[in-house]
Design an enzyme around this catalytic site. Structure first.
Site, PDB file in Angstrom:
ATOM      1  CE1 TYR A  11     -29.601  36.205 -16.893  1.00 55.01           C
ATOM      2  CE2 TYR A  11     -31.286  37.828 -17.470  1.00 55.01           C
ATOM      3  CZ  TYR A  11     -30.436  37.256 -16.539  1.00 55.01           C
ATOM      4  OH  TYR A  11     -30.409  37.752 -15.258  1.00 55.01           O
ATOM      5  CG  LEU A  33     -27.478  28.422 -31.387  1.00 49.89           C
ATOM      6  CD1 LEU A  33     -26.260  27.560 -31.764  1.00 49.89           C
ATOM      7  CD2 LEU A  33     -27.552  28.523 -29.856  1.00 49.89           C
ATOM      8  CE1 TYR A 140     -40.229  41.914 -26.006  1.00 47.17           C
ATOM      9  CE2 TYR A 140     -40.427  43.566 -24.273  1.00 47.17           C
ATOM     10  CZ  TYR A 140     -40.200  42.256 -24.665  1.00 47.17           C
ATOM     11  OH  TYR A 140     -39.954  41.305 -23.717  1.00 47.17           O
ATOM     12  CG  PHE A 168     -42.320  43.605 -13.283  1.00 44.03           C
ATOM     13  CD1 PHE A 168     -43.304  42.655 -13.557  1.00 44.03           C
ATOM     14  CD2 PHE A 168     -42.700  44.919 -13.207  1.00 44.03           C
ATOM     15  CE1 PHE A 168     -44.651  43.020 -13.734  1.00 44.03           C
ATOM     16  CE2 PHE A 168     -44.042  45.300 -13.368  1.00 44.03           C
ATOM     17  CZ  PHE A 168     -45.007  44.345 -13.626  1.00 44.03           C
ATOM     18  CB  ILE A 206     -27.954  57.962 -14.460  1.00 43.03           C
ATOM     19  CG1 ILE A 206     -26.951  57.295 -13.510  1.00 43.03           C
ATOM     20  CG2 ILE A 206     -29.353  57.929 -13.870  1.00 43.03           C
ATOM     21  CD1 ILE A 206     -26.902  57.922 -12.121  1.00 43.03           C
ATOM     22  NE  ARG A 280     -33.947  52.817 -21.862  1.00 48.82           N
ATOM     23  CZ  ARG A 280     -33.609  51.617 -21.374  1.00 48.82           C
ATOM     24  NH1 ARG A 280     -32.476  51.042 -21.747  1.00 48.82           N
ATOM     25  NH2 ARG A 280     -34.375  50.999 -20.520  1.00 48.82           N
ATOM     26  CB  ALA A 281     -37.433  57.658 -26.205  1.00 53.63           C
TER      27      ALA A 281
HETATM   28  N1  UDP Z   1     -30.742  52.459 -17.364  1.00 57.23           N
HETATM   29  C1  UDP Z   1     -29.800  53.463 -17.201  1.00 57.23           C
HETATM   30  N2  UDP Z   1     -28.621  53.378 -17.879  1.00 57.23           N
HETATM   31  C2  UDP Z   1     -28.326  52.329 -18.728  1.00 57.23           C
HETATM   32  C3  UDP Z   1     -29.280  51.295 -18.868  1.00 57.23           C
HETATM   33  C4  UDP Z   1     -30.480  51.399 -18.170  1.00 57.23           C
HETATM   34  O1  UDP Z   1     -30.021  54.427 -16.460  1.00 57.23           O
HETATM   35  O2  UDP Z   1     -27.248  52.335 -19.321  1.00 57.23           O
HETATM   36  C5  UDP Z   1     -32.013  52.524 -16.627  1.00 57.23           C
HETATM   37  C6  UDP Z   1     -33.238  52.522 -17.524  1.00 57.23           C
HETATM   38  O3  UDP Z   1     -33.585  53.843 -17.866  1.00 57.23           O
HETATM   39  C7  UDP Z   1     -34.276  51.850 -16.626  1.00 57.23           C
HETATM   40  C8  UDP Z   1     -33.469  50.922 -15.738  1.00 57.23           C
HETATM   41  O4  UDP Z   1     -32.125  51.375 -15.840  1.00 57.23           O
HETATM   42  O5  UDP Z   1     -34.893  52.797 -15.812  1.00 57.23           O
HETATM   43  C9  UDP Z   1     -33.540  49.477 -16.184  1.00 57.23           C
HETATM   44  O6  UDP Z   1     -33.254  49.413 -17.571  1.00 57.23           O
HETATM   45  P1  UDP Z   1     -33.048  48.066 -18.346  1.00 57.23           P
HETATM   46  O7  UDP Z   1     -32.708  48.425 -19.771  1.00 57.23           O
HETATM   47  O8  UDP Z   1     -32.089  47.194 -17.609  1.00 57.23           O
HETATM   48  O9  UDP Z   1     -34.466  47.339 -18.258  1.00 57.23           O
HETATM   49  P2  UDP Z   1     -35.934  47.844 -18.701  1.00 57.23           P
HETATM   50  O10 UDP Z   1     -36.516  48.488 -17.471  1.00 57.23           O
HETATM   51  O11 UDP Z   1     -35.778  48.771 -19.853  1.00 57.23           O
HETATM   52  O12 UDP Z   1     -36.626  46.579 -19.036  1.00 57.23           O
END
Ligand code: UDP
Length: 328
Positions: A11, A33, A140, A168, A206, A280-281
Site C-alpha cells: 500500500y 507479493l 509488532y 501514524f 466501533i 479492541r485489545a
Molecule cells: N476501528 C474500529 N472498527 C474497525 C476497525 C478499527 O472501531 O472495524 C478503530 C480502532 O479501534 C482504532 C481506529 O479505528 O481506534 C483505527 O484503527 P486501524 O486498525 O485503522 O489503525 P490502528 O490505529 O490500529 O493503526
C-alpha cells in the site's frame, strides 16, 4: 538515485514508487507479493523475491547499481504479532538484518525505514513528539523499534545515513485513482467504513464507545499516503553519511472513529450502518503526532490536512475498484 524499494508493491510502498519514478529516479521494487499486488507497480520494475534470499539481494544491488534503499517490507498486523511473535521477529527483524548485511557488503549506506507510531505504545502526553519515550506494547511495535536501534548502531559504526519514519494512520489513495489500499484481511478503519457504505459489509463495528475521549471512541491521526511518500523522498534526498533522522509523521490533529464515519457519510452521500462493540485489545484511546520536527528541519508539509479530503481519495479508489486490484 538508483533506489531499491522493498515491499514496493504494498500500500504505502506502491505510492512511494510512483512518486519516485515521477521525480526521475531509477526505482526497483523487491517484493515477495505475499501482501503486495503485481498490478500496483510497473511490471518492468518489479523483482519478485524474498528478504531471506541474500544471494538474490546481492545480485539486485550489483545489477542495478543501487545506492539507496527504502524498506517497507514487513508484517504489520498488531493482533497477529501478539499471537505469533516469532513470525514478526523473524520477518521484521531477522530479514531486515539480512537485507542490511547485504547493503553493508555492497557499501550501500542510505536507508529509509518504515517505522510506526506503535513504537510509542500508550503515551500519556499528546501530541507525540520525537522526545516521547518509545515503549511498545506489542511485538509488532517492538520489532520496529529494534530495527530503529540496529540502524542507530550501523549509522555510528558504518556511517550509514538513515531515516526512521514513524507513521501514524496511513490513509487515502492516489488522487488519480490508479492505486490504493487493498489488504487481505482488511482491518483498517477507513476502507472498512467505505465497504460498509457500499453495502459490501453489513456494518462497521466501533471498537469501544467508553474511552475517555469527547465522543467515547478512539482518536487517531490520519495521514495521507502521498504525504508519507513525499516524506520518504525528502529524507532520502537530504540524508548525509552517518546521519540519523527520526521523524513522526501525522497531521497533528486527531479524529474519533465516529468523526471518520461521519466523514465517509459526507463524502459518499451514503448512510453507514453502525454496530457498537467492545474495545479492541491493545488500542490506546488517543494517538496524535507532532510532525513539527520534519516540518521545521526539512520543510515537509502535508497537502491533505482535512479528513474529508483524505476520505475522498480513498472513496475514488474503492468506487473504481470495488474488488481492489482484482479489478485492474
Ligand atoms: N476501528 C474500529 N472498527 C474497525 C476497525 C478499527 O472501531 O472495524 C478503530 C480502532 O479501534 C482504532 C481506529 O479505528 O481506534 C483505527 O484503527 P486501524 O486498525 O485503522 O489503525 P490502528 O490505529 O490500529 O493503526
Amino acid at each position: 538515485m538508483h533506489i531499491l524499494v522493498t515491499g514496493g508493491a504494498g500500500y504505502i510502498g506502491s505510492h512511494a514508487v510512483k512518486l519516485f519514478l515521477e521525480r526521475g529516479h531509477d526505482v526497483w521494487i523487491y517484493d515477495n507479493l505475499c501482501f503486495g499486488h503485481r498490478a500496483a507497480v510497473p511490471a518492468d520494475r518489479l523483482i519478485v523475491g524474498d528478504l531471506n534470499e541474500p544471494h538474490r539481494i546481492d545480485q539486485v544491488l550489483l545489477q542495478h547499481r543501487i545506492d539507496a534503499v527504502v524498506h517497507f517490507a514487513a508484517f504489520t498486523y498488531v493482533g497477529e504479532s501478539v499471537q505469533h511473535p516469532a513470525k514478526y521477529w523473524q520477518n521484521n527483524v531477522v530479514n531486515t538484518l539480512n537485507l542490511m548485511e547485504c547493503l553493508r557488503r555492497h557499501k550501500v549506506a542510505r536507508f529509509v525505514f518504515s517505522s510506526t507510531a506503535a513504537t510509542f505504545g500508550t503515551p500519556e502526553q499528546m501530541p507525540i513528539t520525537e522526545q516521547t519515550p518509545q515503549k511498545p506494547i506489542n511485538p509488532y511495535g517492538a520489532s520496529k523499534l529494534t530495527v530503529e536501534r540496529i540502524l542507530a548502531d550501523y549509522s555510528q559504526a558504518y556511517q550509514w545515513g538513515f531515516a526512521a519514519l514513524r507513521y501514524f494512520n496511513a490513509a487515502g489513495a492516489r488522487a488519480d485513482g490508479s492505486i490504493g489500499e487493498d489488504h487481505t484481511p482488511e482491518t483498517h478503519l477507513i476502507p472498512l467504513i467505505i465497504q460498509a457504505a457500499m453495502g459490501k459489509r453489513p456494518h462497521i463495528e466501533i471498537f469501544g464507545t467508553d474511552y475517555p475521549t469527547p465522543d467515547g471512541t478512539c482518536v487517531r491521526d490520519y495521514i495521507h499516503v502521498d504525504d508519507l511518500a513525499e516524506a520518504h523522498l525528502l529524507t532520502l534526498e537530504k540524508l548525509q553519511p552517518g546521519q540519523a533522522m527520526h521523524y513522526n509523521l501525522g497531521n497533528g490533529r486527531g479524529y474519533s472513529v465516529r468523526e471518520v464515519i461521519a466523514a465517509v457519510e459526507a463524502v459518499t452521500g451514503k448512510k453507514v450502518p453502525i454496530k457498537e462493540g467492545p474495545r479492541r485489545a491493545g488500542d490506546p484511546p488517543v494517538l496524535v503526532a507532532s510532525s513539527d520536527k520534519i516540518q521545521k528541519e526539512l520543510g515537509w508539509k502535508p497537502r491533505y490536512t482535512d479528513i474529508n479530503a483524505i476520505v475522498e481519495t480513498a472513496w475514488n479508489w474503492h468506487r473504481a475498484h470495488p474488488k481492489g486490484y482484482k479489478d485492474k
